[in-house]
Design a protein around this motif. Structure first.
Motif, PDB file in Angstrom:
ATOM      1  N   ASP A 101      30.481  26.005  31.307  1.00 26.88           N
ATOM      2  CA  ASP A 101      30.003  24.798  30.651  1.00 26.88           C
ATOM      3  C   ASP A 101      29.177  25.165  29.414  1.00 26.88           C
ATOM      4  O   ASP A 101      29.110  26.326  29.007  1.00 26.88           O
ATOM      5  CB  ASP A 101      29.193  23.936  31.623  1.00 26.88           C
ATOM      6  CG  ASP A 101      27.976  24.675  32.185  1.00 26.88           C
ATOM      7  OD1 ASP A 101      27.527  25.660  31.547  1.00 26.88           O
ATOM      8  OD2 ASP A 101      27.474  24.269  33.243  1.00 26.88           O
ATOM      9  N   ALA A 102      28.552  24.160  28.810  1.00 23.58           N
ATOM     10  CA  ALA A 102      27.816  24.385  27.563  1.00 23.58           C
ATOM     11  C   ALA A 102      26.668  25.368  27.737  1.00 23.58           C
ATOM     12  O   ALA A 102      26.234  26.010  26.791  1.00 23.58           O
ATOM     13  CB  ALA A 102      27.291  23.051  27.029  1.00 23.58           C
ATOM     14  N   GLN A 103      26.138  25.468  28.950  1.00 24.88           N
ATOM     15  CA  GLN A 103      25.049  26.409  29.233  1.00 24.88           C
ATOM     16  C   GLN A 103      25.565  27.781  29.670  1.00 24.88           C
ATOM     17  O   GLN A 103      24.795  28.630  30.106  1.00 24.88           O
ATOM     18  CB  GLN A 103      24.125  25.842  30.327  1.00 24.88           C
ATOM     19  CG  GLN A 103      23.222  24.704  29.851  1.00 24.88           C
ATOM     20  CD  GLN A 103      23.999  23.414  29.645  1.00 24.88           C
ATOM     21  OE1 GLN A 103      24.861  23.073  30.441  1.00 24.88           O
ATOM     22  NE2 GLN A 103      23.699  22.711  28.552  1.00 24.88           N
ATOM     23  N   GLY A 104      26.896  27.977  29.567  1.00 28.49           N
ATOM     24  CA  GLY A 104      27.462  29.261  29.952  1.00 28.49           C
ATOM     25  C   GLY A 104      27.612  29.425  31.448  1.00 28.49           C
ATOM     26  O   GLY A 104      27.811  30.532  31.943  1.00 28.49           O
ATOM     27  N   ARG A 105      27.525  28.305  32.190  1.00 24.00           N
ATOM     28  CA  ARG A 105      27.635  28.376  33.643  1.00 24.00           C
ATOM     29  C   ARG A 105      28.880  27.627  34.089  1.00 24.00           C
ATOM     30  O   ARG A 105      29.464  26.835  33.355  1.00 24.00           O
ATOM     31  CB  ARG A 105      26.396  27.777  34.302  1.00 24.00           C
ATOM     32  CG  ARG A 105      25.104  28.487  33.904  1.00 24.00           C
ATOM     33  CD  ARG A 105      23.893  27.813  34.537  1.00 24.00           C
ATOM     34  NE  ARG A 105      23.875  28.002  35.979  1.00 24.00           N
ATOM     35  CZ  ARG A 105      23.340  29.063  36.576  1.00 24.00           C
ATOM     36  NH1 ARG A 105      22.810  30.033  35.853  1.00 24.00           N
ATOM     37  NH2 ARG A 105      23.324  29.168  37.879  1.00 24.00           N
ATOM     38  N   GLY A 106      29.283  27.846  35.293  1.00 18.41           N
ATOM     39  CA  GLY A 106      30.450  27.204  35.864  1.00 18.41           C
ATOM     40  C   GLY A 106      30.648  27.748  37.263  1.00 18.41           C
ATOM     41  O   GLY A 106      29.782  28.449  37.798  1.00 18.41           O
ATOM     42  N   PRO A 107      31.789  27.469  37.898  1.00 17.66           N
ATOM     43  CA  PRO A 107      32.035  28.013  39.232  1.00 17.66           C
ATOM     44  C   PRO A 107      32.018  29.547  39.221  1.00 17.66           C
ATOM     45  O   PRO A 107      32.418  30.169  38.229  1.00 17.66           O
ATOM     46  CB  PRO A 107      33.432  27.489  39.577  1.00 17.66           C
ATOM     47  CG  PRO A 107      33.654  26.326  38.667  1.00 17.66           C
ATOM     48  CD  PRO A 107      32.897  26.619  37.421  1.00 17.66           C
ATOM     49  N   GLU A 413      34.720  25.403  46.983  1.00 21.47           N
ATOM     50  CA  GLU A 413      34.982  25.010  45.595  1.00 21.47           C
ATOM     51  C   GLU A 413      34.074  23.850  45.189  1.00 21.47           C
ATOM     52  O   GLU A 413      33.542  23.827  44.068  1.00 21.47           O
ATOM     53  CB  GLU A 413      36.446  24.621  45.430  1.00 21.47           C
ATOM     54  CG  GLU A 413      36.798  24.244  44.003  1.00 21.47           C
ATOM     55  CD  GLU A 413      38.276  23.959  43.818  1.00 21.47           C
ATOM     56  OE1 GLU A 413      38.690  23.666  42.670  1.00 21.47           O
ATOM     57  OE2 GLU A 413      39.031  24.033  44.810  1.00 21.47           O
ATOM     58  N   GLY A 414      33.901  22.887  46.099  1.00 16.37           N
ATOM     59  CA  GLY A 414      33.017  21.781  45.799  1.00 16.37           C
ATOM     60  C   GLY A 414      31.584  22.222  45.573  1.00 16.37           C
ATOM     61  O   GLY A 414      30.836  21.562  44.839  1.00 16.37           O
ATOM     62  N   ALA A 415      31.206  23.347  46.195  1.00 11.56           N
ATOM     63  CA  ALA A 415      29.856  23.887  46.025  1.00 11.56           C
ATOM     64  C   ALA A 415      29.770  24.892  44.882  1.00 11.56           C
ATOM     65  O   ALA A 415      28.730  25.529  44.693  1.00 11.56           O
ATOM     66  CB  ALA A 415      29.385  24.533  47.333  1.00 11.56           C
ATOM     67  N   GLY A 416      30.874  25.057  44.134  1.00  9.23           N
ATOM     68  CA  GLY A 416      30.840  25.918  42.960  1.00  9.23           C
ATOM     69  C   GLY A 416      31.234  27.359  43.189  1.00  9.23           C
ATOM     70  O   GLY A 416      30.919  28.225  42.368  1.00  9.23           O
ATOM     71  N   VAL A 417      31.972  27.644  44.287  1.00 10.80           N
ATOM     72  CA  VAL A 417      32.409  29.011  44.576  1.00 10.80           C
ATOM     73  C   VAL A 417      33.912  28.986  44.867  1.00 10.80           C
ATOM     74  O   VAL A 417      34.366  28.234  45.743  1.00 10.80           O
ATOM     75  CB  VAL A 417      31.659  29.622  45.775  1.00 10.80           C
ATOM     76  CG1 VAL A 417      32.083  31.076  45.983  1.00 10.80           C
ATOM     77  CG2 VAL A 417      30.153  29.527  45.582  1.00 10.80           C
ATOM     78  N   LEU A 418      34.690  29.794  44.159  1.00 10.56           N
ATOM     79  CA  LEU A 418      36.134  29.828  44.325  1.00 10.56           C
ATOM     80  C   LEU A 418      36.530  31.048  45.149  1.00 10.56           C
ATOM     81  O   LEU A 418      36.157  32.177  44.819  1.00 10.56           O
ATOM     82  CB  LEU A 418      36.827  29.878  42.967  1.00 10.56           C
ATOM     83  CG  LEU A 418      36.455  28.760  41.981  1.00 10.56           C
ATOM     84  CD1 LEU A 418      37.195  28.962  40.658  1.00 10.56           C
ATOM     85  CD2 LEU A 418      36.776  27.394  42.566  1.00 10.56           C
ATOM     86  N   ILE A 419      37.293  30.841  46.230  1.00  4.39           N
ATOM     87  CA  ILE A 419      37.775  31.917  47.095  1.00  4.39           C
ATOM     88  C   ILE A 419      39.251  31.665  47.400  1.00  4.39           C
ATOM     89  O   ILE A 419      39.806  30.632  47.017  1.00  4.39           O
ATOM     90  CB  ILE A 419      36.966  32.000  48.409  1.00  4.39           C
ATOM     91  CG1 ILE A 419      36.994  30.648  49.132  1.00  4.39           C
ATOM     92  CG2 ILE A 419      35.532  32.441  48.138  1.00  4.39           C
ATOM     93  CD1 ILE A 419      36.295  30.655  50.472  1.00  4.39           C
ATOM     94  N   ARG A 420      39.887  32.595  48.099  1.00  2.28           N
ATOM     95  CA  ARG A 420      41.312  32.471  48.399  1.00  2.28           C
ATOM     96  C   ARG A 420      41.530  32.383  49.902  1.00  2.28           C
ATOM     97  O   ARG A 420      41.049  33.211  50.672  1.00  2.28           O
ATOM     98  CB  ARG A 420      42.103  33.652  47.830  1.00  2.28           C
ATOM     99  CG  ARG A 420      42.018  33.758  46.320  1.00  2.28           C
ATOM    100  CD  ARG A 420      42.929  34.817  45.758  1.00  2.28           C
ATOM    101  NE  ARG A 420      44.309  34.364  45.722  1.00  2.28           N
ATOM    102  CZ  ARG A 420      45.289  35.019  45.116  1.00  2.28           C
ATOM    103  NH1 ARG A 420      45.036  36.173  44.514  1.00  2.28           N
ATOM    104  NH2 ARG A 420      46.512  34.562  45.102  1.00  2.28           N
ATOM    105  N   SER A 421      42.272  31.356  50.313  1.00  2.00           N
ATOM    106  CA  SER A 421      42.607  31.155  51.716  1.00  2.00           C
ATOM    107  C   SER A 421      43.705  32.118  52.149  1.00  2.00           C
ATOM    108  O   SER A 421      44.533  32.544  51.342  1.00  2.00           O
ATOM    109  CB  SER A 421      43.066  29.710  51.918  1.00  2.00           C
ATOM    110  OG  SER A 421      43.702  29.541  53.164  1.00  2.00           O
ATOM    111  N   ALA A 422      43.725  32.422  53.440  1.00  4.40           N
ATOM    112  CA  ALA A 422      44.785  33.281  53.987  1.00  4.40           C
ATOM    113  C   ALA A 422      46.167  32.692  53.755  1.00  4.40           C
ATOM    114  O   ALA A 422      47.164  33.424  53.702  1.00  4.40           O
ATOM    115  CB  ALA A 422      44.557  33.506  55.476  1.00  4.40           C
ATOM    116  N   ASP A 423      46.248  31.358  53.615  1.00  2.42           N
ATOM    117  CA  ASP A 423      47.539  30.719  53.379  1.00  2.42           C
ATOM    118  C   ASP A 423      48.267  31.322  52.180  1.00  2.42           C
ATOM    119  O   ASP A 423      49.497  31.390  52.165  1.00  2.42           O
ATOM    120  CB  ASP A 423      47.346  29.223  53.108  1.00  2.42           C
ATOM    121  CG  ASP A 423      46.807  28.472  54.307  1.00  2.42           C
ATOM    122  OD1 ASP A 423      46.812  29.050  55.402  1.00  2.42           O
ATOM    123  OD2 ASP A 423      46.366  27.316  54.139  1.00  2.42           O
TER     124      ASP A 423
END
Length: 469
Positions: A101-107, A413-423
Motif C-alpha cells: 500500500d501507500a505506506q509500503g505495507r501489505g499482506p 489471508e483475511g488477517a494479512g498473511v498468505l500461505i499455501r494449503s495442502a490442496d
C-alpha cells in the motif's frame, strides 16, 4: 453451477475404457451436452453408473483437466471449464507478490520463499561491468554446444560437496531454471501419445505442469513418513507401466521429509526393475546433506535437477541438470533444439559469479538469513505439529482439530498473511491432508515476519468454533 446426470455409453469408443471415457467427455463438451460450469458426477458415482472402476473415471477426468476441458477444485468437485481452454495448471507456478500500500505495507506473503538481498544486486552489477569489457564479435553468433563449457565447468565445481557420484562438465546441461530443466528431461525421455510419469502423491505443482506440457499422464504414488513408498511405486508400475519418476528425496516439497538411505535404495531397486528414468529434484538443496543422492546410487538413470534460484537469484533463471552417465550430449542437443542454447549475457554473468566466488559468498549469506528466520518460525509455531529441516526455507504445519486447510488459509489471508494449503500439492482426485506449507519470507523485515507468524499462532489457538461471528 449445476450438477449433471451425464451417463455416457462407452461401447461406441474403441480402446481402454479410461481413454473411451476421455473421448466421450470431449464429444459431450464440444457438442454442448456438457455446458460450461456444469459439475460432473463424483468419481465413484460415475464409475457405478457406467460399470467401470473409480480409477478409470479418475484417469479420464485427469486427461480432461490436462487438456483444459475440465477444472478440478479440491473439496468441491470437477467442472466443465470455460470455453477457451487454459494452458497450465489451475494454480500458477509463479506467484505474483501482492502490491504494497501507500505506506509500503501489505499482506505478508508466506506462499513461496523469498530471497533476502544480501549483496546480490551489487554483485550482479559488478559482474555485468566485468562481462561488458569482454564483449566481442562472437556475441553475434548463436551459442554452440561447446561454447558454454566454462559455465558447465563452473557449475560442476559449484556442486562439489554434494554426493552425486562421478560426473564432469560434459554431463552438465544448463537450462532456464529448474522448471525448464525438468521439461528438457521429459523431452529427452518420453515417447508415445500419453506416456505415464509417477510422482509423490503430494508434489510440487510444477511437476504437473511439466507433464501436461509434454502430454504425459501423472500418476500419484503413496507416501509415508519416509517419503514415497517403494511398494506403492512397484504396484503403480505393474498397473500403469510408465517411463519417468519425479522425486524430491532431500527436501520433499511440501512435507519437508528427507528420505533415508534405505528407502532411497529401495526406490532405486524398483526403478531398475521397471526401467524407470528418475528426475531427482534438488532445487531446495539443504546445506550439509550427507546421504548419497539418487544420482550417486543410480548414475545410469538419474537426472539430477537443481538451480541457483533458491540460493543466489531467482531472476537469473539459471538451472541445470547432472545427466545420467553419457547422456550430457543428448541433453544439450535437446536444449539446442528447444531454445538454441542460453543467451551469452546470462552464461557469462553466471560464470563470472561462480568463478569469482561471489555466488558461494551470497549462498552462505542467504542460508544464514534463512536459518535465523527458520528459528523465528519454529519458536512461534513449535507447539503445533510442525515439520522442518535446518537450512530449509519452508515448513509443513499439520493443523490442529477444528481447522481445515482451506479455511485456515482463508482466515490467514483475511488477517494479512498468505500461505499455501495442502490442496495445491495434491494430484487430481488425490487425498490432501489437513495441512499448510509456510515459506520463510526473507523479503520483509524481521519485525513484519515475526508479526505474521504471531498472527498464525493466534489463529491456530482459536479454531473456527471459537472465532467471533
Amino acid at each position: 453451477m449445476t450438477d449433471t446426470t451425464w451417463c455416457p455409453d462407452l461401447a461406441q469408443f474403441a480402446g481402454p475404457k479410461y481413454l473411451a471415457l476421455a473421448h466421450a467427455l470431449r464429444d459431450a463438451v464440444r457438442e454442448g451436452r456438457l455446458n460450461e460450469g456444469v459439475k460432473l458426477p463424483p468419481v465413484r458415482e460415475l464409475a457405478w453408473r457406467i460399470g467401470v472402476t473409480p480409477g478409470t473415471v479418475a484417469r479420464a477426468y485427469t486427461i480432461g483437466t490436462d487438456e483444459g476441458l475440465l477444472e478440478a477444485a479440491v473439496g468441491r468437485g470437477t467442472f466443465v471449464a470455460a470455453r477457451a481452454p487454459r494452458l497450465g495448471p489451475s494454480q500458477p507456478l509463479h506467484i505474483e507478490r501482492p502490491e504494497p500500500d501507500a505506506q509500503g505495507r501489505g499482506p505478508v506473503d508466506l506462499r513461496s520463499p523469498q530471497l533476502p538481498d544480501v549483496g546480490q544486486s551489487a554483485a550482479l552489477a559488478e559482474a555485468m561491468v566485468r562481462v561488458s569489457t569482454q564483449i566481442g564479435s562472437d556475441w553475434l553468433e548463436y551459442p554452440s554446444l561447446r561454447r558454454d563449457k566454462p559455465l558447465r565447468e563452473a557449475l560442476a565445481a559449484w556442486l562439489q560437496g554434494r554426493v552425486l557420484g562421478a560426473f564432469d562438465a560434459d554431463e552438465i546441461v544448463p537450462a532456464h531454471g529448474g522448471q525448464s530443466a525438468m521439461n528438457l528431461v521429459l523431452q529427452c525421455c518420453l515417447r508415445g501419445d500419453r506416456p505415464i510419469v509417477f510422482a509423490e502423491e503430494l508434489a510440487y505443482p510444477g511437476f504437473r505442469h511439466a507433464a501436461r506440457l509434454n502430454r504425459a499422464e501423472m500418476v500419484p504414488v503413496a507416501m509415508d513418513e519416509h517419503g514415497m513408498r517403494a511398494d506403492a511405486l512397484d504396484a503403480a508400475c505393474r498397473r500403469h507401466g510408465g517411463r519417468i519418476l519425479f522425486l524430491t528425496p532431500e527436501a520433499q516439497n511440501p512435507t519437508t521429509v528427507r528420505m533415508p538411505l534405505a528407502r532411497r535404495e529401495e526406490i532405486v531397486a524398483v526403478a531398475r526393475a521397471h526401467d524407470l528414468q528418475i528426475i531427482e529434484d534438488d532445487c531446495y538443496s539443504v546445506p550439509g546433506g550427507a546421504e548419497p543422492s539418487l544420482r550417486a546410487l543410480a548414475p545410469e538413470r538419474v537426472w539430477h535437477v537443481t538451480s541457483l534460484s533458491k540460493s543466489v537469484s531467482a531472476g537469473l533463471r539459471m538451472g541445470f541438470i547432472v545427466t545420467p552417465r553419457g547422456m550430457g550430449e543428448a541433453g544439450r542437443l535437446t536444449a539446442q533444439h528447444s531454445f538454441f542454447g542460453l543467451a551469452r549475457p546470462l552464461t557469462d554473468i553466471v560464470t563470472d559469479l561462480l568463478v569469482s566466488g561471489r555466488a558461494a559468498e551470497l549462498r552462505d549469506r542467504v542460508n544464514a538469513v534463512y536459518a535465523r528466520r527458520l528459528t523465528t518460525a519454529v519458536n512461534a509455531l513449535g507447539r503445533y505439529d510442525l515439520s522442518w529441516q535446518p537450512g530449509l526455507s519452508f515448513l509443513w504445519l499439520r493443523l490442529p482439530i477444528g481447522w481445515r486447510a482451506s479455511t485456515f488459509a482463508r482466515e490467514a489471508e483475511g488477517a494479512g498473511v498468505l500461505i499455501r494449503s495442502a490442496d495445491e500439492y495434491a494430484l487430481q482426485d488425490g487425498h490432501a491432508p489437513n495441512a499448510v506449507r509456510i515459506a520463510v519470507a526473507a523479503g520483509v523485515s524481521e519485525e513484519r515476519y515475526a508479526a505474521a507468524l504471531a498472527t498464525l499462532a493466534r489463529l491456530l489457538a482459536r479454531p473456527p468454533g471459537d472465532l467471533p461471528v
